[in-house]
Design a protein around this motif. Structure first.
Motif, PDB file in Angstrom:
ATOM      1  N   ARG A  19       0.929  -1.065  -0.037  1.00 28.52           N
ATOM      2  CA  ARG A  19      -0.039  -0.026  -0.048  1.00 28.52           C
ATOM      3  C   ARG A  19       0.770   1.247  -0.070  1.00 28.52           C
ATOM      4  NH1 ARG A  19      -2.960  -0.758   5.404  1.00 28.52           N
ATOM      5  NH2 ARG A  19      -2.438   1.462   5.009  1.00 28.52           N
ATOM      6  N   TYR A  20       0.354   2.367  -0.542  1.00 29.24           N
ATOM      7  CA  TYR A  20       1.027   3.727  -0.516  1.00 29.24           C
ATOM      8  C   TYR A  20       0.756   4.341   0.656  1.00 29.24           C
ATOM      9  CZ  TYR A  20       2.115   2.923  -5.328  1.00 29.24           C
ATOM     10  OH  TYR A  20       2.649   2.512  -6.538  1.00 29.24           O
ATOM     11  N   CYS A  21       1.365   5.301   1.036  1.00 30.74           N
ATOM     12  CA  CYS A  21       1.063   6.248   2.203  1.00 30.74           C
ATOM     13  C   CYS A  21       0.138   6.980   2.036  1.00 30.74           C
ATOM     14  CB  CYS A  21       2.556   7.023   2.748  1.00 30.74           C
ATOM     15  SG  CYS A  21       2.182   8.144   3.781  1.00 30.74           S
ATOM     16  N   LEU A  22      -0.892   6.869   2.489  1.00 37.01           N
ATOM     17  CA  LEU A  22      -2.236   8.186   2.332  1.00 37.01           C
ATOM     18  C   LEU A  22      -1.926   9.342   2.755  1.00 37.01           C
ATOM     19  CD1 LEU A  22      -5.139   8.437   1.849  1.00 37.01           C
ATOM     20  CD2 LEU A  22      -5.875   7.507   4.242  1.00 37.01           C
ATOM     21  N   TRP A  23      -1.337   9.431   4.096  1.00 41.08           N
ATOM     22  CA  TRP A  23      -0.944  10.713   4.687  1.00 41.08           C
ATOM     23  C   TRP A  23      -0.100  11.754   3.357  1.00 41.08           C
ATOM     24  CZ3 TRP A  23       3.850  12.796   6.253  1.00 41.08           C
ATOM     25  CH2 TRP A  23       3.803  13.946   7.206  1.00 41.08           C
ATOM     26  N   ASP A  24       0.770  10.703   2.920  1.00 39.75           N
ATOM     27  CA  ASP A  24       1.764  11.363   1.807  1.00 39.75           C
ATOM     28  C   ASP A  24       1.235  11.796   0.611  1.00 39.75           C
ATOM     29  OD1 ASP A  24       4.456  12.116   1.934  1.00 39.75           O
ATOM     30  OD2 ASP A  24       4.955  10.537   0.516  1.00 39.75           O
ATOM     31  N   ILE A  25      -0.021  11.306   0.062  1.00 40.29           N
ATOM     32  CA  ILE A  25      -0.733  11.585  -1.021  1.00 40.29           C
ATOM     33  C   ILE A  25      -1.476  12.671  -0.475  1.00 40.29           C
ATOM     34  CG2 ILE A  25      -2.488  10.749  -2.562  1.00 40.29           C
ATOM     35  CD1 ILE A  25      -1.204   8.025  -2.264  1.00 40.29           C
ATOM     36  N   LEU A  26      -2.236  12.777   0.424  1.00 37.94           N
ATOM     37  CA  LEU A  26      -3.167  13.827   0.905  1.00 37.94           C
ATOM     38  C   LEU A  26      -2.553  15.097   1.091  1.00 37.94           C
ATOM     39  CD1 LEU A  26      -5.354  11.964   3.732  1.00 37.94           C
ATOM     40  CD2 LEU A  26      -6.073  12.635   1.099  1.00 37.94           C
ATOM     41  N   ASN A  27      -1.209  14.998   1.341  1.00 38.47           N
ATOM     42  CA  ASN A  27      -0.416  16.299   1.546  1.00 38.47           C
ATOM     43  C   ASN A  27      -0.015  16.638   0.211  1.00 38.47           C
ATOM     44  OD1 ASN A  27      -0.229  16.444   4.425  1.00 38.47           O
ATOM     45  ND2 ASN A  27       1.839  15.336   4.534  1.00 38.47           N
ATOM     46  N   ILE A  28      -0.002  15.955  -0.948  1.00 39.69           N
ATOM     47  CA  ILE A  28       0.380  16.494  -2.157  1.00 39.69           C
ATOM     48  C   ILE A  28      -0.731  17.154  -3.011  1.00 39.69           C
ATOM     49  CG2 ILE A  28       0.935  15.709  -4.556  1.00 39.69           C
ATOM     50  CD1 ILE A  28       2.083  13.107  -3.533  1.00 39.69           C
ATOM     51  N   PHE A  29      -1.950  17.076  -2.448  1.00 39.99           N
ATOM     52  CA  PHE A  29      -2.950  17.722  -2.953  1.00 39.99           C
ATOM     53  C   PHE A  29      -3.115  19.410  -3.277  1.00 39.99           C
ATOM     54  CE2 PHE A  29      -5.194  13.698  -2.704  1.00 39.99           C
ATOM     55  CZ  PHE A  29      -6.449  13.829  -3.522  1.00 39.99           C
ATOM     56  N   LEU A  63      -4.743   4.248  -9.552  1.00 38.83           N
ATOM     57  CA  LEU A  63      -4.071   3.663  -8.567  1.00 38.83           C
ATOM     58  C   LEU A  63      -4.752   3.420  -7.266  1.00 38.83           C
ATOM     59  CD1 LEU A  63      -0.437   5.491  -9.193  1.00 38.83           C
ATOM     60  CD2 LEU A  63      -1.130   3.005 -10.122  1.00 38.83           C
ATOM     61  N   ARG A  64      -6.095   3.549  -7.286  1.00 38.48           N
ATOM     62  CA  ARG A  64      -6.836   3.800  -6.149  1.00 38.48           C
ATOM     63  C   ARG A  64      -6.823   2.672  -4.920  1.00 38.48           C
ATOM     64  NH1 ARG A  64      -9.887   3.082 -10.325  1.00 38.48           N
ATOM     65  NH2 ARG A  64     -11.499   1.386 -10.443  1.00 38.48           N
ATOM     66  N   HIS A  65      -6.487   1.371  -5.691  1.00 37.96           N
ATOM     67  CA  HIS A  65      -6.558   0.298  -4.945  1.00 37.96           C
ATOM     68  C   HIS A  65      -5.231   0.128  -4.217  1.00 37.96           C
ATOM     69  CE1 HIS A  65      -3.952  -0.440  -8.539  1.00 37.96           C
ATOM     70  NE2 HIS A  65      -3.560  -1.506  -7.906  1.00 37.96           N
ATOM     71  N   LYS A  66      -4.224   0.949  -4.386  1.00 40.08           N
ATOM     72  CA  LYS A  66      -2.907   1.119  -3.727  1.00 40.08           C
ATOM     73  C   LYS A  66      -2.973   2.005  -2.552  1.00 40.08           C
ATOM     74  CE  LYS A  66      -0.007  -1.648  -5.876  1.00 40.08           C
ATOM     75  NZ  LYS A  66       0.921  -2.533  -5.188  1.00 40.08           N
ATOM     76  N   TRP A  67      -3.931   2.919  -2.371  1.00 40.35           N
ATOM     77  CA  TRP A  67      -3.998   4.053  -1.264  1.00 40.35           C
ATOM     78  C   TRP A  67      -5.205   4.471  -0.786  1.00 40.35           C
ATOM     79  CZ3 TRP A  67      -6.241   9.013  -2.414  1.00 40.35           C
ATOM     80  CH2 TRP A  67      -6.774   8.931  -3.360  1.00 40.35           C
ATOM     81  N   VAL A  68      -6.410   4.120  -1.312  1.00 42.08           N
ATOM     82  CA  VAL A  68      -7.697   4.403  -0.908  1.00 42.08           C
ATOM     83  C   VAL A  68      -8.150   3.450   0.285  1.00 42.08           C
ATOM     84  CG1 VAL A  68     -10.186   4.742  -1.379  1.00 42.08           C
ATOM     85  CG2 VAL A  68      -8.412   5.505  -2.829  1.00 42.08           C
ATOM     86  N   MET A 110      -2.539   1.558  10.724  1.00 40.58           N
ATOM     87  CA  MET A 110      -1.814   2.449  10.255  1.00 40.58           C
ATOM     88  C   MET A 110      -2.057   2.406   8.638  1.00 40.58           C
ATOM     89  SD  MET A 110       1.962   1.552  11.978  1.00 40.58           S
ATOM     90  CE  MET A 110       1.716  -0.205  11.427  1.00 40.58           C
ATOM     91  N   SER A 111      -2.766   3.638   8.001  1.00 45.11           N
ATOM     92  CA  SER A 111      -2.936   3.649   6.843  1.00 45.11           C
ATOM     93  C   SER A 111      -1.960   4.532   6.146  1.00 45.11           C
ATOM     94  CB  SER A 111      -4.232   4.328   6.786  1.00 45.11           C
ATOM     95  OG  SER A 111      -4.280   5.603   7.212  1.00 45.11           O
ATOM     96  N   SER A 112      -0.929   4.973   6.652  1.00 46.22           N
ATOM     97  CA  SER A 112       0.038   5.831   5.992  1.00 46.22           C
ATOM     98  C   SER A 112       1.477   5.385   6.862  1.00 46.22           C
ATOM     99  CB  SER A 112      -0.376   7.178   6.356  1.00 46.22           C
ATOM    100  OG  SER A 112      -0.397   7.805   7.489  1.00 46.22           O
ATOM    101  N   SER A 113       2.399   6.326   6.366  1.00 47.78           N
ATOM    102  CA  SER A 113       3.722   6.112   6.880  1.00 47.78           C
ATOM    103  C   SER A 113       3.946   7.447   7.764  1.00 47.78           C
ATOM    104  CB  SER A 113       4.772   6.159   5.857  1.00 47.78           C
ATOM    105  OG  SER A 113       4.687   7.149   4.963  1.00 47.78           O
ATOM    106  N   GLN A 114       2.894   7.868   8.250  1.00 48.74           N
ATOM    107  CA  GLN A 114       2.890   9.311   9.286  1.00 48.74           C
ATOM    108  C   GLN A 114       3.393   8.766  10.554  1.00 48.74           C
ATOM    109  OE1 GLN A 114      -0.751  10.910  10.189  1.00 48.74           O
ATOM    110  NE2 GLN A 114       0.202  12.857  11.080  1.00 48.74           N
ATOM    111  N   ARG A 115       3.528   7.486  10.825  1.00 45.35           N
ATOM    112  CA  ARG A 115       4.468   7.188  11.991  1.00 45.35           C
ATOM    113  C   ARG A 115       6.016   7.350  11.548  1.00 45.35           C
ATOM    114  NH1 ARG A 115       3.646   4.496  16.252  1.00 45.35           N
ATOM    115  NH2 ARG A 115       1.291   4.096  15.799  1.00 45.35           N
ATOM    116  N   SER A 116       6.350   7.084  10.395  1.00 42.63           N
ATOM    117  CA  SER A 116       7.473   7.259  10.234  1.00 42.63           C
ATOM    118  C   SER A 116       8.113   8.646  10.061  1.00 42.63           C
ATOM    119  CB  SER A 116       8.141   6.925   8.658  1.00 42.63           C
ATOM    120  OG  SER A 116       7.811   5.594   8.536  1.00 42.63           O
ATOM    121  N   GLU A 117       7.060   9.482  10.061  1.00 42.14           N
ATOM    122  CA  GLU A 117       7.507  11.084  10.379  1.00 42.14           C
ATOM    123  C   GLU A 117       7.747  11.498  11.729  1.00 42.14           C
ATOM    124  OE1 GLU A 117       7.852  13.441   7.618  1.00 42.14           O
ATOM    125  OE2 GLU A 117       7.414  11.697   6.330  1.00 42.14           O
ATOM    126  N   SER A 118       6.982  10.799  12.792  1.00 46.18           N
ATOM    127  CA  SER A 118       7.227  10.807  13.860  1.00 46.18           C
ATOM    128  C   SER A 118       8.784  10.258  14.536  1.00 46.18           C
ATOM    129  CB  SER A 118       6.242  10.428  14.892  1.00 46.18           C
ATOM    130  OG  SER A 118       6.222   8.678  14.691  1.00 46.18           O
TER     131      SER A 118
END
Length: 725
Positions: free
Chosen positions: A306-316, A370-375, A387-395
């Motif tokens: 899966r892709y990082c949802l948090w990362d993708i939302l930040n790109i909007f 690519l919705r099946h990778k991040w939605v 964990m739906s994103s790698s936001q934990r990696s940011e911490s």
């Protein structure tokens, strides 16, 4: 101060006769002679330095030495006139000329009948003004970074304390910058010297360290790769504690390669495979990257990626013009986050795209493919530990940033990383200690609440309790019942008629229930809708199939954790800071008392001189280090070349697919989204005439949760660094 016949001013130091050098004065060594002259220079207001020497033609031993004023000679003028090999002037230094051709000096010669040294020449006058007592501590020969300060500076640096803050601590300890004995530049020069010691042997030192760790524990794993020129490319290592932790918590993995942590720009990434006893994970979350996607499909064919949802939302915010982002982003996010099925998402996505007039947006079209990778609606049935994103990696980035930086050599990074890891594991011990000795408060006498407060860890218990309380706001309505399955609607008492109902399915034969919100499948914690169903059906204890081992206090039972393999044996030199502080406090207290009178001051000064002599006899003034090895230690090493240094700004950049590259074309106004226009966001006419922000676009269903804000996962660190051109 005198004036000679050539109108050149002559400056004579005003010191006592007992402090002046005299011809015929004897010393036991050159060091003692220079120490005496340097003290005379300090009292006089100038800086001393060593100059020329002569050796015996027979024995090749030094028999004559000259000590001069720091303004002796005219090397600055010679340096300004030099040219580089390319016939271009060399870069001039920012500071001005220092030397003035001062003739002040002493010369010492070695005695022919003994081992001592005798002053043969002494010129007293200077051709420049002498420094005042308040400034003499800034002169070069009167500044030195003591062995204690070197060791303390290294320890501060390992804790990522900036040099400027180190100086503040030293100044507080010394009673002011004038008593410190060195400047911030001296500390920085020392730090550079330490870094330079690793030049050319950094990779060899790192591998040598890994080999020593392997000798200590057979379960320590490391591997590395080099290129055709034997230049270090990448490495991976994992210690025994992380390998055991992966056995208990390695079903979900975050893989993030966006953090540069050393001077080579090599990427620091938690990773594993061959080193891990459990094998590939069930799920792996990464940033959106075509290269990583391709490799994971090949290396982990059975792992869900899966892709990082948090990362993708930040790109909007970068992909949409400001007006569209302001008016429609929240609606788009609600569709992404709150859709529970793929059908619901696709229908809602089409509606919001039409409403926002974004149907023709190339980037959104690509992301929809690519919705099946991040939605979340496409994988909320897969356990993800919340964990739906790698936001934990940011911490984690923020945590490791306190210990490492992009100036670190490879070996320096390892030392600091191990300290950070040790700190993190100690925090885990603190959490285990809390779970063992503290019982969280319960809010009711419901048997299930009393049961789980003794089972879950504190963090997971709080999450579970946050589901119990809202569950009272729901009622269960039977929709259909059959021989094998029963279907129920779980409805919020305060929800509107258009609010989303949750659907519970009861597998009667297996006595198993599932909820359409997918919280249990996704996070491993029963949702409020399931808990309400248990309550009305008088299920007083949570069945075992709804209790995941990874969330309970006994999750690590059967996984042995030993402190011995963490090499926590106290090093006497590591106690330097506490010893130094204790002695400083004692000395400061004595100085405060003695300084009230001349008698006390003279007495204490004599005692300090006596102590100084005894300490030199004990040979305790040795150079302290923190494990930095010299180049000669590795003369027989394997000859691996250090990585090439690169200069990067910020994090590592995501590779783009060919379709993404085709989307990025030309410069664009972030106000109206048009390309090739003569305005930008600051003076965009659309922004001036745009509508105000709509704050009413919220989800009516108050019990919906953002899948990207989950806590309570135990970190398992397996680490690697990678460098490719």
């Amino acid at each position: 101060m005198d004036e000679n016949s050539g109108d050149e001013m002559s400056y004579i130091p005003q010191v006592g006769d007992n402090q002046k050098p005299k011809i015929g004065m004897k010393f036991e060594s050159l060091d003692e002679a220079f120490s005496f002259y340097n003290q005379y220079a300090r009292d006089s207001g100038f800086s001393a330095r060593m100059s020329n020497s002569k050796k015996s033609k027979k024995t090749k031993e030094v028999i004559w030495k000259k000590f001069v004023c720091f303004k002796e000679g005219h090397t600055d003028a010679i340096r300004w006139s030099k040219q580089s090999k390319s016939d271009e002037p060399i870069k001039e230094r920012a500071r001005g000329e220092i030397r003035t051709g001062c003739k002040s000096k002493i010369s010492v010669v070695k005695e022919q009948t003994g081992l001592g040294w005798v002053i043969s020449t002494f010129l007293e006058s200077h051709n420049h003004p002498l420094s005042t007592p308040s400034k003499v501590h800034l002169l070069r020969s009167h500044r030195t970074v003591s062995a204690a300060k070197k060791a303390l500076s290294q320890q501060f640096a390992e804790a990522n304390v900036p040099t400027c803050q180190q100086m503040r601590l030293f100044e507080i300890e010394s009673g002011g910058p004038e008593h410190l004995g060195c400047t911030e530049r001296d500390i920085r020069n020392y730090e550079k010297t330490l870094r330079d010691e690793h030049n050319g042997i950094d990779a060899e030192t790192l591998i040598d360290f890994f080999m020593s760790e392997k000798d200590k524990s057979s379960t320590f794993f490391f591997d590395y790769e080099t290129d055709s020129d034997n230049r270090f490319l990448r490495c991976f290592w994992v210690d025994p504690v992380s390998r055991r932790a992966y056995t208990a918590f390695g079903d979900v993995v975050l893989f993030d390669t966006t953090y540069n942590t050393n001077k080579y720009g090599m990427i620091f990434a938690p990773f594993f495979l061959e080193a891990m006893p459990k094998g590939a994970p069930n799920l792996i979350i990464t940033n959106q990257d075509p290269a990583i996607t391709k490799v994971i499909a090949e290396v982990f064919p059975k792992t869900i990626h899966r892709y990082c949802l948090w990362d993708i939302l930040n790109i909007f915010s970068d992909k949409l013009n400001p007006v569209t982002f302001r008016d429609h982003y929240q609606s788009i996010k609600n569709v992404i986050v709150h859709s529970t099925t793929s059908i619901e998402f696709e229908r809602s996505w089409e509606d919001v795209m039409n409403c926002a007039n974004l149907v023709e947006n190339d980037w959104l079209s690509l992301m929809y493919e690519l919705r099946h990778k991040w939605v979340p609606a496409y994988f909320n049935h897969v356990f993800s530990a919340g964990m739906s994103s790698s936001q934990r990696s940011e911490s984690s980035h923020a945590f490791f940033k306190r210990y490492v930086c992009n100036k670190n050599s490879l070996m320096d990074f390892i030392i600091r990383f191990n300290k950070a890891l040790r700190h993190q594991r100690h925090n885990e011990l603190v959490a285990d200690h809390t779970d063992m000795n503290e019982r969280p408060k319960v809010k009711s006498n419901w048997p299930m609440e009393l049961q789980m407060v003794n089972v879950y860890t504190k963090n997971k218990w709080l999450e579970f309790q946050n589901e119990i309380s809202p569950s009272h706001g729901y009622y269960v309505q039977q929709a259909s019942i059959g021989i094998e399955f029963g279907v129920y609607n779980v409805i919020n008492f305060q929800g509107s008629s258009s609010a989303k109902h949750r659907l519970l399915t009861h597998d009667i034969q297996r006595d198993d229930i599932s909820c359409s919100c997918m919280k249990f499948q996704f996070e491993g914690i029963p949702c409020r809708h399931m808990l309400e169903f248990f309550r009305i059906n008088q299920v007083f204890h949570l069945p075992d199939q709804y209790i995941l081992k990874r969330w309970i206090k006994d999750a690590k039972v059967g996984v042995l954790y030993t402190m011995a393999e963490q090499n926590l044996v106290d090093d006497p030199e590591r106690c330097l800071m506490s010893r130094h502080m204790r002695l400083s406090c004692k000395a400061s207290a004595l100085i405060d008392v003695a300084s009230f009178s001349d008698e006390g001051t003279n007495f204490l000064a004599d005692e300090f001189d006596s102590i100084d002599s005894k300490m030199k006899e004990m040979n305790t003034n040795r150079t302290l280090s923190s494990g930095i090895q010299s180049r000669s230690t590795f003369d027989g090493a394997i000859g691996i070349i250090d990585p090439s240094e690169i200069r990067t700004k910020g994090r590592g950049k995501k590779l783009k697919s060919s379709k993404e590259k085709s989307i990025s074309r030309g410069r664009q106004c972030r106000g109206c989204g048009r390309r090739g226009v003569s305005h930008d966001k600051r003076n965009c006419p659309n922004l001036k005439d745009g509508s105000t922000l709509n704050n009413n676009n919220t989800d009516e269903n108050s019990d919906e949760e953002d899948f990207g804000s989950i806590d309570g996962c135990t970190n398992t660190w397996t680490t690697g660094m990678d460098f490719d051109d």
